[in-house]
Write a protein that holds these residues in place. Structure first.
Motif, mmCIF file in Angstrom:
data_model
loop_
_atom_site.group_PDB
_atom_site.id
_atom_site.type_symbol
_atom_site.label_atom_id
_atom_site.label_comp_id
_atom_site.label_asym_id
_atom_site.label_seq_id
_atom_site.Cartn_x
_atom_site.Cartn_y
_atom_site.Cartn_z
ATOM 1 N N PRO A 58 0.843 -1.200 0.000
ATOM 2 C CA PRO A 58 0.000 0.000 0.000
ATOM 3 C C PRO A 58 0.876 1.247 0.000
ATOM 4 C CG PRO A 58 -0.059 -1.066 2.139
ATOM 5 C CD PRO A 58 0.719 -1.964 1.227
ATOM 6 N N PRO A 59 0.400 2.294 -0.624
ATOM 7 C CA PRO A 59 1.215 3.515 -0.663
ATOM 8 C C PRO A 59 1.415 4.069 0.739
ATOM 9 C CG PRO A 59 -0.987 3.954 -1.488
ATOM 10 C CD PRO A 59 -0.899 2.475 -1.253
ATOM 11 N N SER A 60 2.597 4.584 0.961
ATOM 12 C CA SER A 60 2.871 5.176 2.265
ATOM 13 C C SER A 60 2.173 6.528 2.331
ATOM 14 C CB SER A 60 4.377 5.351 2.467
ATOM 15 O OG SER A 60 4.897 6.212 1.476
ATOM 16 N N PRO A 61 1.773 6.929 3.523
ATOM 17 C CA PRO A 61 1.095 8.224 3.644
ATOM 18 C C PRO A 61 2.032 9.338 3.189
ATOM 19 C CG PRO A 61 1.303 7.151 5.798
ATOM 20 C CD PRO A 61 1.929 6.259 4.798
ATOM 21 N N LEU A 62 1.441 10.269 2.506
ATOM 22 C CA LEU A 62 2.240 11.393 2.026
ATOM 23 C C LEU A 62 2.711 12.231 3.198
ATOM 24 C CD1 LEU A 62 0.033 12.542 -0.952
ATOM 25 C CD2 LEU A 62 2.125 11.210 -1.056
ATOM 26 N N LYS A 63 3.929 12.648 3.107
ATOM 27 C CA LYS A 63 4.454 13.515 4.149
ATOM 28 C C LYS A 63 3.894 14.912 3.917
ATOM 29 C CE LYS A 63 8.720 11.053 4.998
ATOM 30 N NZ LYS A 63 10.177 11.122 5.002
ATOM 31 N N VAL A 64 3.348 15.454 4.959
ATOM 32 C CA VAL A 64 2.781 16.795 4.871
ATOM 33 C C VAL A 64 3.896 17.779 5.153
ATOM 34 C CG1 VAL A 64 1.077 18.371 5.827
ATOM 35 C CG2 VAL A 64 0.557 15.945 5.633
#
Length: 83
Positions: A58-64
């Protein structure tokens, strides 16, 4: 009166084909994913066999990107008081 019990639907095998023209003995030959494949498979044109592949992670959460805080307001000295 007759009752029919169906235990699970028949799994449809995914049809795959070798798309590499360099392997003419395997090129466009119908091959089917094995039962043990979790989701999908690819064709290894060298061996002319379908090979199971794992699903992508699964894609890793985008860094904000956090904005730096605004600079403090500039303060100016107050004008001298006149007597």
């Amino acid at each position: 009166m007759a009752f029919v019990v169906v235990e699970g639907a028949a799994k449809k095998h995914k049809k795959m084909k070798c798309q590499d023209k360099k392997y003419c003995s395997c090129y466009h030959q119908n091959l089917y994913c094995p039962d043990s494949c979790p989701i999908t498979c690819v064709v290894d044109c060298v061996s002319c066999q379908p090979v199971s592949t794992l699903p992508p992670p699964p894609p890793s959460p985008l860094k904000v990107r956090r904005r730096s805080p605004p600079p403090p307001p500039k303060t100016y000295p107050s004008p001298p008081l006149t007597p």
